[in-house]
Design a protein around this motif. Sequence first.
Motif, PDB file in Angstrom:
ATOM      1  N   GLU A  86       0.424  -1.323   0.027  1.00  0.00           N
ATOM      2  CA  GLU A  86       0.029   0.489  -0.271  1.00  0.00           C
ATOM      3  C   GLU A  86       1.241   1.448  -0.060  1.00  0.00           C
ATOM      4  O   GLU A  86       0.502   2.656  -0.026  1.00  0.00           O
ATOM      5  N   ASP A  87       2.822   1.264  -0.423  1.00  0.00           N
ATOM      6  CA  ASP A  87       2.617   2.428  -0.602  1.00  0.00           C
ATOM      7  C   ASP A  87       2.325   3.079  -1.668  1.00  0.00           C
ATOM      8  O   ASP A  87       2.862   4.674  -0.942  1.00  0.00           O
ATOM      9  N   HIS A  88       1.909   2.840  -2.492  1.00  0.00           N
ATOM     10  CA  HIS A  88       1.424   3.589  -3.902  1.00  0.00           C
ATOM     11  C   HIS A  88       0.297   4.706  -2.864  1.00  0.00           C
ATOM     12  O   HIS A  88       0.507   5.179  -3.762  1.00  0.00           O
ATOM     13  N   ARG A  89       0.014   4.631  -1.888  1.00  0.00           N
ATOM     14  CA  ARG A  89      -1.701   5.572  -1.624  1.00  0.00           C
ATOM     15  C   ARG A  89      -0.673   6.616  -1.243  1.00  0.00           C
ATOM     16  O   ARG A  89      -1.676   8.008  -1.827  1.00  0.00           O
ATOM     17  N   PHE A  90       0.789   7.662  -1.420  1.00  0.00           N
ATOM     18  CA  PHE A  90       0.360   8.190  -1.215  1.00  0.00           C
ATOM     19  C   PHE A  90       1.180   8.816  -2.498  1.00  0.00           C
ATOM     20  O   PHE A  90       1.701  10.240  -2.393  1.00  0.00           O
ATOM     21  N   GLU A  91       1.220   8.149  -3.083  1.00  0.00           N
ATOM     22  CA  GLU A  91       1.488   9.003  -4.664  1.00  0.00           C
ATOM     23  C   GLU A  91      -0.159   8.776  -5.856  1.00  0.00           C
ATOM     24  O   GLU A  91       0.760   9.201  -6.482  1.00  0.00           O
ATOM     25  N   THR A  92      -0.435   8.540  -5.696  1.00  0.00           N
ATOM     26  CA  THR A  92      -1.773   8.531  -6.135  1.00  0.00           C
ATOM     27  C   THR A  92      -2.364  10.038  -5.953  1.00  0.00           C
ATOM     28  O   THR A  92      -2.383  10.412  -4.405  1.00  0.00           O
ATOM     29  N   CYS A  93      -2.846  10.060  -7.082  1.00  0.00           N
ATOM     30  CA  CYS A  93      -4.361  11.148  -6.858  1.00  0.00           C
ATOM     31  C   CYS A  93      -6.134  10.969  -6.099  1.00  0.00           C
ATOM     32  O   CYS A  93      -5.642   9.457  -5.317  1.00  0.00           O
ATOM     33  N   VAL A  94      -5.547  11.388  -5.517  1.00  0.00           N
ATOM     34  CA  VAL A  94      -6.683  11.037  -3.468  1.00  0.00           C
ATOM     35  C   VAL A  94      -8.037  11.202  -4.971  1.00  0.00           C
ATOM     36  O   VAL A  94      -8.936  10.179  -4.155  1.00  0.00           O
ATOM     37  N   LEU A  95      -8.401  11.528  -5.420  1.00  0.00           N
ATOM     38  CA  LEU A  95      -9.790  11.325  -6.087  1.00  0.00           C
ATOM     39  C   LEU A  95      -9.185  10.213  -7.272  1.00  0.00           C
ATOM     40  O   LEU A  95     -10.483   9.636  -8.234  1.00  0.00           O
ATOM     41  N   GLY A  96      -7.892   9.031  -7.248  1.00  0.00           N
ATOM     42  CA  GLY A  96      -7.897   8.381  -7.961  1.00  0.00           C
ATOM     43  C   GLY A  96      -7.863   8.717  -9.850  1.00  0.00           C
ATOM     44  O   GLY A  96      -7.438   7.393 -10.313  1.00  0.00           O
TER      45      GLY A  96
END
Length: 147
Positions: A86-96
Amino acid sequence: MFSKATEYALRATIYIAQKSTPEKKLGIAEIAKAIDSPQSFTAKILQQLTRDNALVSSVRGPNGGFYMTDDAKKMPVRLILDLMGEDHRFETCVLGLKKCSEVKPCPMHAEYKPIKQQLIHLFTSRTIESLAGELTSESAYISLGKR
C-alpha cells in the motif's frame, strides 16, 4: 484510507511489538483476538509481515510463535504499508485520477498536497516502537473487540 488487511497489519504489528520478545512469542489466536480480526485472515496477514523476516519473525513448533526484534521495532510505520503493498497510497491522486499532476491537477490537488505530505511524514517519522509505547502507557488502544 487503507485496505482492511493493512489496518489489521498495522494493529497486529503494534500489538506484537508491545507484547513479544524473542523469548516470549505470541500465538496466532492471541494476536487475532487482540486486534479483533478473524484468525485465518490474521494468518494471511502475518505471512506477508514475516516474509524474509523483514519485520515480524516467526518460529514454528510447540514453543513457536511471532515476535519482533528490537531492531524491527525501531522501523518506521511506513514499512508495514510497504510490506502490505500500500506504499502507493501516498503517490496517487486523492480522486484516483491517473493523470493528476501539478500541471493538470484534479479539483482537490492543491488542498490535498499538504495533507499528503503530512501523512508521509507521519508514517516515516513514527516508529512501531513509539506506537507500541503509547499502548503501554495506556494513553491509546488498538483493540475494538469485546472485553
